[in-house]
Write a protein that holds these residues in place. Sequence first.
Motif, short mmCIF file in Angstrom:
data_model
loop_
_atom_site.label_atom_id
_atom_site.label_comp_id
_atom_site.label_asym_id
_atom_site.label_seq_id
_atom_site.Cartn_x
_atom_site.Cartn_y
_atom_site.Cartn_z
N TRP A 96 0.11 -51.12 21.88
CA TRP A 96 1.46 -51.11 21.69
C TRP A 96 2.08 -51.49 20.19
O TRP A 96 1.72 -51.72 18.80
CB TRP A 96 1.67 -52.58 21.80
N VAL A 97 3.51 -50.00 19.98
CA VAL A 97 4.41 -50.00 19.46
C VAL A 97 5.04 -50.79 18.25
O VAL A 97 6.24 -50.86 20.29
CB VAL A 97 4.24 -49.07 18.40
N GLY A 98 5.84 -51.69 17.90
CA GLY A 98 6.71 -52.71 17.89
C GLY A 98 7.11 -52.30 16.53
O GLY A 98 5.97 -51.86 15.44
N THR A 99 8.12 -53.45 16.07
CA THR A 99 8.68 -53.36 14.79
C THR A 99 7.52 -55.16 14.15
O THR A 99 7.33 -55.07 15.36
CB THR A 99 9.96 -53.49 14.36
N PHE A 100 7.84 -54.94 13.20
CA PHE A 100 7.49 -55.64 12.19
C PHE A 100 7.87 -56.90 12.58
O PHE A 100 7.06 -58.44 13.18
CB PHE A 100 7.27 -55.97 10.51
N GLY A 101 9.45 -57.04 12.97
CA GLY A 101 9.90 -58.10 13.44
C GLY A 101 9.33 -58.90 14.61
O GLY A 101 8.93 -59.74 15.44
N ASP A 102 9.30 -58.57 15.46
CA ASP A 102 9.05 -57.98 17.50
C ASP A 102 8.17 -58.41 17.66
O ASP A 102 7.38 -58.82 17.98
CB ASP A 102 9.27 -56.81 18.01
N ILE A 103 6.66 -57.91 16.90
CA ILE A 103 5.44 -58.53 16.73
C ILE A 103 5.35 -59.96 16.22
O ILE A 103 4.66 -60.31 17.00
CB ILE A 103 4.69 -57.24 15.97
N LEU A 104 6.19 -60.36 14.99
CA LEU A 104 5.76 -62.14 14.83
C LEU A 104 6.62 -62.03 15.69
O LEU A 104 5.90 -63.39 16.18
CB LEU A 104 6.52 -62.15 12.96
N THR A 105 7.82 -62.39 16.48
CA THR A 105 8.72 -62.99 17.34
C THR A 105 7.24 -62.64 18.30
O THR A 105 7.31 -64.53 18.82
CB THR A 105 9.23 -62.04 17.55
N TYR A 106 6.41 -62.07 19.13
CA TYR A 106 6.06 -62.63 19.93
C TYR A 106 4.42 -63.44 19.55
O TYR A 106 4.03 -63.66 20.47
CB TYR A 106 4.49 -60.92 20.16
N ARG A 107 4.15 -63.12 18.52
CA ARG A 107 3.06 -64.37 18.12
C ARG A 107 3.65 -64.96 17.87
O ARG A 107 2.71 -65.92 18.87
CB ARG A 107 2.06 -63.90 16.34
#
Length: 124
Positions: A96-107
Motif C-alpha cells: 500500500w502506497v499512501g501519504t504519510f498523513g493517510d498512513i498515520l490516520t489508518y494506524r
Amino acid sequence: MFWIEAPSLLPGRLGIAARPRAGDWLEDEINGWRSASVDMVVTVSGSDLIAFVKNVQAVGGMGVFQFHGIGGEYLSVPASAHLELLNYLQTQPDIWVGTFGDILTYRAKYPAERNTATFDQKPN
C-alpha cells in the motif's frame, strides 16, 4: 554536513548533506566537503530504494520514504531512481502506497494492527 558516528556499524564517519549548489557555487561546495575530510560522495539509486522495500517486505514491516526533491532541490533523489522505485511498486499489489498523513490516520483508526506486517484493510 551532519555527521553520524556509529563505530559498531561503520569503520569511519557517515556524513549526510543536502545536494550541493550547482553553477558558480559548485566548486566552493566541493572544496568545502574536501576541507571537511569528505573522501567519497554517494547518491541513492533506484536499486538502493528497491532493496530497502524488499528488506521491509522480508521482515514484514512498514517502510517510509520521505522525498524532499526529485531530480533536484533539497535532499534530492535522482528522477531516474524515483521512477525505478515507482515502476517496482506498481508490480507489487500487496504494497500500500499512501501519504504519510493517510498512513498515520489508518494506524490510529486500527491500533490493534500496529504490530502486524500487512494492512488487512486498505483505506477506501
